[in-house]
Design a protein around this motif. Structure first.
Motif, PDB file in Angstrom:
ATOM      1  N   PRO A 211       0.813  -1.219   0.000  1.00  0.00           N
ATOM      2  CA  PRO A 211       0.000   0.000   0.000  1.00  0.00           C
ATOM      3  C   PRO A 211       0.845   1.268   0.000  1.00  0.00           C
ATOM      4  O   PRO A 211       1.858   1.356   0.686  1.00  0.00           O
ATOM      5  N   VAL A 212       0.409   2.235  -0.801  1.00  0.00           N
ATOM      6  CA  VAL A 212       1.087   3.525  -0.843  1.00  0.00           C
ATOM      7  C   VAL A 212       1.014   4.166   0.539  1.00  0.00           C
ATOM      8  O   VAL A 212      -0.042   4.186   1.175  1.00  0.00           O
ATOM      9  N   GLY A 213       2.141   4.668   1.013  1.00  0.00           N
ATOM     10  CA  GLY A 213       2.193   5.275   2.337  1.00  0.00           C
ATOM     11  C   GLY A 213       2.639   4.324   3.427  1.00  0.00           C
ATOM     12  O   GLY A 213       2.892   4.731   4.558  1.00  0.00           O
ATOM     13  N   GLU A 214       2.737   3.031   3.090  1.00  0.00           N
ATOM     14  CA  GLU A 214       3.214   2.039   4.056  1.00  0.00           C
ATOM     15  C   GLU A 214       4.686   1.764   3.773  1.00  0.00           C
ATOM     16  O   GLU A 214       5.041   1.225   2.733  1.00  0.00           O
ATOM     17  N   HIS A 215       5.541   2.155   4.710  1.00  0.00           N
ATOM     18  CA  HIS A 215       6.984   2.063   4.483  1.00  0.00           C
ATOM     19  C   HIS A 215       7.573   0.745   4.979  1.00  0.00           C
ATOM     20  O   HIS A 215       6.945   0.006   5.742  1.00  0.00           O
ATOM     21  N   SER A 216       8.793   0.484   4.527  1.00  0.00           N
ATOM     22  CA  SER A 216       9.559  -0.665   5.011  1.00  0.00           C
ATOM     23  C   SER A 216       9.729  -0.555   6.518  1.00  0.00           C
ATOM     24  O   SER A 216       9.830   0.547   7.069  1.00  0.00           O
ATOM     25  N   ASP A 217       9.763  -1.701   7.194  1.00  0.00           N
ATOM     26  CA  ASP A 217       9.978  -1.679   8.645  1.00  0.00           C
ATOM     27  C   ASP A 217      11.467  -1.667   9.009  1.00  0.00           C
ATOM     28  O   ASP A 217      11.823  -1.712  10.182  1.00  0.00           O
ATOM     29  N   ILE A 218      12.325  -1.602   7.988  1.00  0.00           N
ATOM     30  CA  ILE A 218      13.768  -1.455   8.217  1.00  0.00           C
ATOM     31  C   ILE A 218      14.074   0.039   8.195  1.00  0.00           C
ATOM     32  O   ILE A 218      13.868   0.697   7.160  1.00  0.00           O
ATOM     33  N   PRO A 219      14.558   0.608   9.279  1.00  0.00           N
ATOM     34  CA  PRO A 219      14.704   2.065   9.374  1.00  0.00           C
ATOM     35  C   PRO A 219      15.479   2.716   8.229  1.00  0.00           C
ATOM     36  O   PRO A 219      15.022   3.707   7.649  1.00  0.00           O
ATOM     37  N   LYS A 222      13.407   2.639   5.040  1.00  0.00           N
ATOM     38  CA  LYS A 222      12.335   3.653   5.113  1.00  0.00           C
ATOM     39  C   LYS A 222      12.894   5.035   4.780  1.00  0.00           C
ATOM     40  O   LYS A 222      12.286   5.802   4.022  1.00  0.00           O
ATOM     41  N   ASP A 223      14.045   5.370   5.361  1.00  0.00           N
ATOM     42  CA  ASP A 223      14.669   6.663   5.083  1.00  0.00           C
ATOM     43  C   ASP A 223      14.990   6.811   3.596  1.00  0.00           C
ATOM     44  O   ASP A 223      14.803   7.885   3.008  1.00  0.00           O
ATOM     45  N   MET A 224      15.469   5.727   2.992  1.00  0.00           N
ATOM     46  CA  MET A 224      15.810   5.762   1.570  1.00  0.00           C
ATOM     47  C   MET A 224      14.557   5.939   0.710  1.00  0.00           C
ATOM     48  O   MET A 224      14.579   6.661  -0.295  1.00  0.00           O
ATOM     49  N   GLU A 226      11.822   7.519   1.522  1.00  0.00           N
ATOM     50  CA  GLU A 226      11.386   8.913   1.653  1.00  0.00           C
ATOM     51  C   GLU A 226      12.320   9.861   0.895  1.00  0.00           C
ATOM     52  O   GLU A 226      11.862  10.803   0.231  1.00  0.00           O
ATOM     53  N   GLU A 227      13.625   9.606   1.008  1.00  0.00           N
ATOM     54  CA  GLU A 227      14.598  10.458   0.318  1.00  0.00           C
ATOM     55  C   GLU A 227      14.424  10.370  -1.195  1.00  0.00           C
ATOM     56  O   GLU A 227      14.424  11.396  -1.900  1.00  0.00           O
ATOM     57  N   LEU A 228      14.281   9.143  -1.706  1.00  0.00           N
ATOM     58  CA  LEU A 228      14.140   8.965  -3.149  1.00  0.00           C
ATOM     59  C   LEU A 228      12.839   9.572  -3.671  1.00  0.00           C
ATOM     60  O   LEU A 228      12.814  10.153  -4.761  1.00  0.00           O
ATOM     61  N   LEU A 229      11.775   9.454  -2.907  1.00  0.00           N
ATOM     62  CA  LEU A 229      10.506  10.048  -3.337  1.00  0.00           C
ATOM     63  C   LEU A 229      10.663  11.562  -3.485  1.00  0.00           C
ATOM     64  O   LEU A 229      10.200  12.154  -4.471  1.00  0.00           O
ATOM     65  N   GLY A 230      11.335  12.171  -2.513  1.00  0.00           N
ATOM     66  CA  GLY A 230      11.569  13.605  -2.602  1.00  0.00           C
ATOM     67  C   GLY A 230      12.402  13.985  -3.811  1.00  0.00           C
ATOM     68  O   GLY A 230      12.090  14.946  -4.531  1.00  0.00           O
ATOM     69  N   LYS A 231      13.470  13.238  -4.067  1.00  0.00           N
ATOM     70  CA  LYS A 231      14.346  13.529  -5.203  1.00  0.00           C
ATOM     71  C   LYS A 231      13.629  13.319  -6.532  1.00  0.00           C
ATOM     72  O   LYS A 231      13.793  14.103  -7.475  1.00  0.00           O
ATOM     73  N   ILE A 232      12.818  12.269  -6.614  1.00  0.00           N
ATOM     74  CA  ILE A 232      12.076  11.994  -7.845  1.00  0.00           C
ATOM     75  C   ILE A 232      11.081  13.119  -8.124  1.00  0.00           C
ATOM     76  O   ILE A 232      10.937  13.576  -9.269  1.00  0.00           O
ATOM     77  N   ASN A 233      10.419  13.590  -7.079  1.00  0.00           N
ATOM     78  CA  ASN A 233       9.423  14.645  -7.281  1.00  0.00           C
ATOM     79  C   ASN A 233      10.038  16.013  -7.545  1.00  0.00           C
ATOM     80  O   ASN A 233       9.335  16.946  -7.942  1.00  0.00           O
ATOM     81  N   ARG A 234      11.346  16.107  -7.349  1.00  0.00           N
ATOM     82  CA  ARG A 234      12.037  17.349  -7.706  1.00  0.00           C
ATOM     83  C   ARG A 234      12.628  17.287  -9.125  1.00  0.00           C
ATOM     84  O   ARG A 234      13.250  18.248  -9.580  1.00  0.00           O
ATOM     85  N   LEU A 235      12.417  16.166  -9.825  1.00  0.00           N
ATOM     86  CA  LEU A 235      12.914  16.045 -11.192  1.00  0.00           C
ATOM     87  C   LEU A 235      12.111  16.906 -12.161  1.00  0.00           C
ATOM     88  O   LEU A 235      12.581  17.227 -13.253  1.00  0.00           O
ATOM     89  N   GLY A 236      10.872  17.223 -11.779  1.00  0.00           N
ATOM     90  CA  GLY A 236      10.046  18.086 -12.622  1.00  0.00           C
ATOM     91  C   GLY A 236       9.304  17.386 -13.737  1.00  0.00           C
ATOM     92  O   GLY A 236       8.705  18.046 -14.593  1.00  0.00           O
ATOM     93  N   ILE A 237       9.324  16.058 -13.767  1.00  0.00           N
ATOM     94  CA  ILE A 237       8.608  15.324 -14.823  1.00  0.00           C
ATOM     95  C   ILE A 237       7.113  15.578 -14.720  1.00  0.00           C
ATOM     96  O   ILE A 237       6.456  15.926 -15.699  1.00  0.00           O
ATOM     97  N   GLY A 238       6.569  15.398 -13.522  1.00  0.00           N
ATOM     98  CA  GLY A 238       5.188  15.766 -13.230  1.00  0.00           C
ATOM     99  C   GLY A 238       4.129  14.878 -13.838  1.00  0.00           C
ATOM    100  O   GLY A 238       4.419  13.960 -14.623  1.00  0.00           O
ATOM    101  N   PRO A 239       2.855  15.135 -13.488  1.00  0.00           N
ATOM    102  CA  PRO A 239       1.731  14.338 -13.994  1.00  0.00           C
ATOM    103  C   PRO A 239       1.670  14.344 -15.522  1.00  0.00           C
ATOM    104  O   PRO A 239       1.754  15.406 -16.157  1.00  0.00           O
ATOM    105  N   GLY A 240       1.563  13.163 -16.095  1.00  0.00           N
ATOM    106  CA  GLY A 240       1.517  13.052 -17.543  1.00  0.00           C
ATOM    107  C   GLY A 240       2.807  13.416 -18.237  1.00  0.00           C
ATOM    108  O   GLY A 240       2.859  13.492 -19.459  1.00  0.00           O
ATOM    109  N   GLY A 241       3.862  13.666 -17.454  1.00  0.00           N
ATOM    110  CA  GLY A 241       5.139  14.071 -18.038  1.00  0.00           C
ATOM    111  C   GLY A 241       5.146  15.507 -18.517  1.00  0.00           C
ATOM    112  O   GLY A 241       6.042  15.918 -19.266  1.00  0.00           O
TER     113      GLY A 241
END
Length: 281
Positions: A211-219, A222-224, A226-241
């Motif tokens: 499920p989206v929003g459910e993170h790994s139970d390995i600390p 989980k940090d990775m 969250e970090e990768l999600l932030g970096k991906i969303n700063r790429l600027g590709i956006g909805p529909g590209g």
């Protein structure tokens, strides 16, 4: 105590799940898509996300698939070690469920019998089935129809151990950048780290069903995520590209022990139609 499960029950459930998965997003994905509309900073991005919401509403009201690519049926079957199947072979029962679901549900049949000759099987079989034996007397079925627009954007990287965690992050970002608009963002990024060439790919595929929003139970994992999600969303590709701040809804990472000489990493990308249905019988 051995429990008997009749394979005709498996067939019936698989049929229903194929239809359900192609007509409705899972609750977690539905919530994530709605939330994305409120957090997206680009006006065009919000417009695209609202159009996707309209598409989901039409699919619900008119009982038509949420995407014209109704995917290849990927099935994870967790079988309790105290279960005894009775009836036809379990693999035949699963494929019969897929056959009935895609035929009776008027879902697009996209599977070809031979990868080179390309003759359509006309019923979307066979499915890709992953089995695992677990404790207990239940059977857990997870069905995840996988469209190939995003599947084609997936990658396996055979990294060196010296590449370490930063090498893994770079590999994930490389896969997402290369995918760009072709994976129909906002996407969900499944990542498998460890095991062998084929194991990391299965890990990544299974990660998409978390499920989206459910993170790994390995600390640190989980940090990775969250970090990768932030970096991906700063790429600027956006909805529909077409630009924006919502390129991905989640990064889900699964790990497994591996050999001292290797660091396999698989990135299995899924489009905004990240379909999965889970039942226990």
């Amino acid at each position: 105590m051995i429990r008997t499960v009749y394979t005709k029950i498996i067939t019936e459930n698989v049929k229903e799940m194929c239809i359900e998965a192609n007509h409705y997003l899972s609750k977690d994905m539905d919530i994530a898509m709605k939330n994305a509309v409120t957090t997206e900073k680009s006006e065009l991005g919000r417009k695209i996300l609202n159009q996707l919401q309209d598409n989901l509403k039409i699919a619900d009201e008119e009982m038509i698939p949420i995407c014209q690519d109704t995917g290849m049926a990927v099935i994870f079957l967790e079988v309790g070690q105290d279960v005894h199947f009775e009836g036809e072979a379990i693999e035949d029962a699963i494929n019969e469920g897929v056959r009935q679901g895609y035929t009776e549900g008027y879902l697009r049949k996209s599977v070809v019998k031979d990868p080179l000759i390309r003759e359509n099987t006309k019923d979307n079989t066979p499915a890709v089935i992953h089995y695992s034996i677990v404790p207990g007397d239940k059977v857990k079925i997870t069905i995840a129809p996988k469209g190939f627009g995003s599947e084609n954007m997936s990658r396996v990287f055979m990294l060196k151990p010296a590449d370490g965690i930063e090498g893994v992050k770079d590999a994930v970002l490389t896969a997402v950048k290369d995918a760009g608009p072709n994976a129909c963002p906002p996407m969900v990024v499944g990542v498998g780290i460890g095991g062998t060439f084929e194991k990391c790919a299965i890990l990544a595929k299974k990660a998409l069903t978390r499920p989206v929003g459910e993170h790994s139970d390995i600390p640190y994992v989980k940090d990775m995520e969250e970090e990768l999600l932030g970096k991906i969303n700063r790429l600027g590709i956006g909805p529909g590209g077409l630009g924006g701040t919502t390129t991905a809804l989640a990064v889900n990472i699964n790990t497994y022990p591996t050999h001292i000489a290797g660091l396999p990493v698989a990135v299995n990308i899924c489009c905004h139609v990240n379909r999965h249905v889970v039942r226990e019988v």
